[in-house]
Design a protein around this motif. Structure first.
Motif, short mmCIF file in Angstrom:
data_model
loop_
_atom_site.label_atom_id
_atom_site.label_comp_id
_atom_site.label_asym_id
_atom_site.label_seq_id
_atom_site.Cartn_x
_atom_site.Cartn_y
_atom_site.Cartn_z
N SER A 155 -9.40 -4.42 -0.22
CA SER A 155 -8.71 -4.40 -1.51
C SER A 155 -7.28 -3.96 -1.28
N SER A 156 -6.35 -4.73 -1.87
CA SER A 156 -4.94 -4.36 -1.75
C SER A 156 -4.28 -4.58 -3.11
N THR A 157 -3.07 -4.12 -3.25
CA THR A 157 -2.32 -4.31 -4.50
C THR A 157 -0.92 -4.78 -4.13
N GLU A 158 -0.17 -5.22 -5.14
CA GLU A 158 1.20 -5.68 -4.87
C GLU A 158 2.04 -4.57 -4.23
N LYS A 159 1.86 -3.34 -4.72
CA LYS A 159 2.64 -2.22 -4.18
C LYS A 159 2.27 -1.96 -2.71
N LEU A 160 0.98 -2.03 -2.40
CA LEU A 160 0.55 -1.84 -1.01
C LEU A 160 1.14 -2.94 -0.12
N LYS A 161 1.13 -4.17 -0.64
CA LYS A 161 1.63 -5.30 0.14
C LYS A 161 3.12 -5.16 0.43
N GLN A 162 3.86 -4.54 -0.50
CA GLN A 162 5.29 -4.33 -0.28
C GLN A 162 5.55 -3.46 0.95
N PHE A 163 4.56 -2.64 1.30
CA PHE A 163 4.66 -1.79 2.50
C PHE A 163 3.86 -2.36 3.66
N SER A 164 3.62 -3.70 3.59
CA SER A 164 2.84 -4.42 4.61
C SER A 164 1.43 -3.85 4.76
N LEU A 165 0.89 -3.33 3.65
CA LEU A 165 -0.48 -2.81 3.69
C LEU A 165 -1.42 -3.80 3.01
N ASP A 166 -1.36 -5.04 3.52
CA ASP A 166 -2.33 -6.04 3.10
C ASP A 166 -3.55 -5.86 3.99
N THR A 167 -4.45 -6.83 4.00
CA THR A 167 -5.66 -6.73 4.82
C THR A 167 -5.33 -6.41 6.28
N LYS A 168 -4.35 -7.14 6.83
CA LYS A 168 -3.99 -6.93 8.24
C LYS A 168 -3.45 -5.52 8.49
N GLY A 169 -2.58 -5.06 7.56
CA GLY A 169 -1.98 -3.73 7.72
C GLY A 169 -3.02 -2.62 7.65
N ILE A 170 -3.96 -2.74 6.70
CA ILE A 170 -5.00 -1.71 6.56
C ILE A 170 -5.93 -1.73 7.77
N GLN A 171 -6.24 -2.95 8.24
CA GLN A 171 -7.10 -3.05 9.42
C GLN A 171 -6.45 -2.40 10.65
#
Length: 701
Positions: A155-171
């Motif tokens: 699970s990600s959000t737009e704000k997380l994605k702005q910090f490159s914390l999409d699926t790949k970043g969290i993994q």
């Protein structure tokens, strides 16, 4: 093992830092290393299959394609600014589009290189297009290393994605934690339990849930972590029950005295059902043991729970104690007060009502009578737990709809006596067995599964919009017999999104079909003031109006035995338990009652199942089981507020077998080793004072 490592603040993890830590805390509730470890993927994508551009179609969820990057440019200004890249394989060309993170993407793109692109494919102006694809440079190494056969999706959000914390970043962050802590992860379950159920070690389970090698390793990891989660809920609950049984004293209700007997022989307006008698016997038995009773009474709408609660309170009074009943709303508390007053007649037992609306002068008198013991029964809302409310000798607490009250609120009532009072919990929301096991695992459960004699089962009919004349015919026939009708609408005003019959439109149609002065209406909805709502309800209760047009505000708190028809407009928009609760507003007299479910012609598969279930059965317990299967536990009324169903991975509607095995194992452990003193159970004992690896148990004193 150093448990403190798992509690390390997330900002200290390699690749996080203060800014990313702040966003992880706000958006994903990840504060410590252990929170990240239990931030599980919500689905997995098979990354072993590659498509050609020409083969990929929009009906596929996601596709993975090997393409060579041909060109890219930024076009547009401000809000319309976007990055467009063109790429191709040997079958066709594809356009890649980015609307956000443009500078970062543009900086990292390399012309004429081969990329693995992954995302949802669409066609725009006849061309293949993919918006915001996942991209990585192709190499044989990253096909084996970077693209797992089963790629987790977090699970990600737009704000997380702005910090490159999409699926790949969290993994990537999860990999960093596992690398750092891998040697420190110990098992949380005894070894013999892992062997018995063929479960992973805790370390293997965490590795394979985040980095599965194949579907088999993923399934085993999921089963292990679900078992652990459900096992520790049961361990906590059953230990609490054990402590209560052996360590908490309870008042002994040794006699059935004058009040109970006089009420039973002279005031009870109907014969008790066998189910009611059975539950009263269970309560009688509990209150003679010298340990605190904690019993849940489940019963459908109209099954007679209130009488069972009253007779239990009379039992307490006969033994020199006071009793109280706590309800979640003023409407319910007031309804209970009037129901009990009507059953008890005037001066048989002194009973009072305490809510937020009770005036200061009335409170003063009430508190004095309570402290002296003159007041035997107090009915109320949360106001009962205030420190100013002091009983002389509280012996029994009845709680209506327990899931609406927090643990601390209930505990405050128990502390109002030196020896904790007996606790009787009532719920009119039938709870599926598996949900009851998880929500109320520490309570003994009684079921009133029988309706009072003379009650006829409600006949439920499903009609489509095109059959409205049949509905009008039934209404006119019942009103001609002197009965009343409810009409319930899901909305008050037009909604642009939902094409629903709304209450105001409905009133216009009804006024033409049922003209004044022959027919009179009550109108009740959430936008009325409490005073106006009460006025309209009372007109209907007194029989001054024949038809109550309402929103679901009437679901709780209205009891009109003369009402014989419940019409639910847009029934497909309601949940099963809500439909069942609404249906329970009729069928309270001796006459045949009807529930008409009106719906549109186009129905989803789930809506069809809900309406067919309602027509087929009146059994609230069967309905609750189907509701659990359709909606999952988080949506069943009240369970989200309960806190206990904050499950990370397990889903009790799907994982019933795992839950039963976990509970059975815990029961066996406590039968063999109630104090968890055996060597093999030392890990479990530790968990009552320690939190680690994402699993938490509160210390029970």
């Amino acid at each position: 093992m150093n448990d403190q490592l798992f509690k390390t603040p997330i900002e200290y993890l390699k690749g996080v830092g203060p800014q990313r830590a702040e966003i992880l805390k706000k958006e994903a509730a990840i504060f410590k290393y252990e929170d990240l470890l239990s931030y599980y993927p919500f689905r997995y994508i098979d990354r072993t299959q590659f498509y050609k551009v020409a083969e990929a179609t929009p009906d596929l969820a996601h596709v993975q394609i090997l393409v060579r990057l041909k060109s890219f440019e930024v076009i547009g200004e401000k809000q319309s600014k976007r990055l467009i890249a063109k790429a191709y394989d040997d079958s066709a060309e594809i356009e890649l589009v980015w609307f956000q993170g443009i500078r970062w993407v543009e900086k990292n793109l390399k012309l004429n290189q081969v990329y693995i692109i992954f995302g949802k494919l669409n066609h725009f102006n006849g061309k293949a297009q993919m918006a915001h694809p996942e991209m990585e440079l192709f190499s044989k190494e990253n096909v084996t290393k970077g693209n797992l056969s089963l790629q987790p999706v977090y699970s990600s959000t737009e704000k997380l994605k702005q910090f490159s914390l999409d699926t790949k970043g969290i993994q990537k962050l999860t990999a960093n934690v596992l690398e750092q802590l891998a040697d420190k992860i110990e098992d949380v379950l005894p070894h013999y339990i892992l062997q018995k159920y063929k479960l992973n070690s805790h370390k293997e389970a965490l590795l394979h849930i985040h980095f599965p090698t194949d579907s088999k390793s993923l399934k085993r990891a999921q089963t292990t972590l679900k078992f652990e989660e459900l096992f520790f809920i049961q361990l906590k609950m059953l230990r609490s029950k054990l402590l209560r049984t052996y360590k908490f004293k309870g008042n002994v209700f040794s006699q059935v005295g004058d009040k109970f007997n006089y009420f039973y022989e002279n005031l009870l307006p109907f014969s008790l059902t066998n189910a009611q008698k059975r539950v009263i016997k269970e309560i009688r038995s509990d209150t003679q043991k010298g340990i605190q009773m904690n019993r849940l009474v489940q019963g459908d709408v109209g099954s007679g729970k209130t009488v069972v609660a009253l007779m239990s309170m009379l039992l307490a009074i006969d033994n020199g104690y006071q009793a109280c009943l706590m309800a979640p709303t003023e409407i319910l508390a007031t309804q209970h007060y009037h129901s009990l007053k009507a059953l008890l007649k005037d001066d048989f037992v002194e009973i009072a009502l305490l809510t937020g609306s009770t005036k200061k002068k009335e409170r003063k008198v009430l508190f004095e009578k309570l402290a002296s013991g003159d007041l035997a029964i107090l009915i109320g809302t949360h106001a009962l737990i205030e420190d100013t409310v002091q009983f002389k000798n509280l012996g029994l607490v009845v709680i209506d709809e327990q899931h609406r009250f927090g643990v601390e609120q209930r505990a405050k009532l128990w502390r109002k006596n030196v020896i904790p009072p007996h606790v009787l919990v009532m719920t009119a929301t039938p709870i599926p067995r598996t949900l009851a096991m998880t929500l109320y695992g520490d309570l003994d459960v009684s079921m009133i599964d029988e309706l009072p004699a003379g009650r006829k089962p409600i006949e439920t009919i499903h009609l489509y919009e095109t059959q409205r004349l049949r509905m009008f015919g039934l209404m006119k026939r019942e009103i001609a017999l002197g009965r009343q009708v409810y009409m319930v609408y899901p909305l008050i005003q037009e909604s642009a999104k939902l094409d629903l019959k709304n209450l105001m439109d409905g009133l216009e149609v009804m006024a033409r079909e049922f003209p004044l002065p022959q027919y009179k209406f009550s109108v009740v909805h959430g936008q009325l003031t409490a005073k106006d709502k009460e006025y309209e309800m009372q007109r209907f209760v007194k029989g001054e109006t024949q038809i109550m047009v309402a929103t679901t505000v009437i679901e709780v708190g209205v009891n009109v035995p003369n009402a014989s028809v419940m019409i639910i407009e847009n029934a497909e928009r309601f949940g099963l338990s809500q439909l069942h609760q609404l249906r329970g507003r009729v069928g309270r007299g001796a006459e045949q009652s009807y529930c008409v479910l009106m719906s549109g012609v186009k129905l989803s598969k789930e809506a069809k199942i809900r309406l067919e279930t309602m027509v087929r059965t009146n059994d609230g317990f069967e309905i609750s089981e189907i509701d659990l299967q359709l909606r999952g536990p988080g949506d069943i009324e009240g369970t989200q507020q309960s806190g206990i169903l904050d499950l990370k991975l397990a889903d009790i509607s799907q994982d019933q077998q795992i839950l039963q095995e976990a509970r059975k194992t815990v029961i066996e452990i406590f039968e063999e080793d109630p104090d968890l003193n055996l060597e093999k159970h030392q890990t479990l004992k530790k968990f009552f004072s320690v939190k680690r690896n994402g699993i938490s148990l509160d210390k029970i004193s």
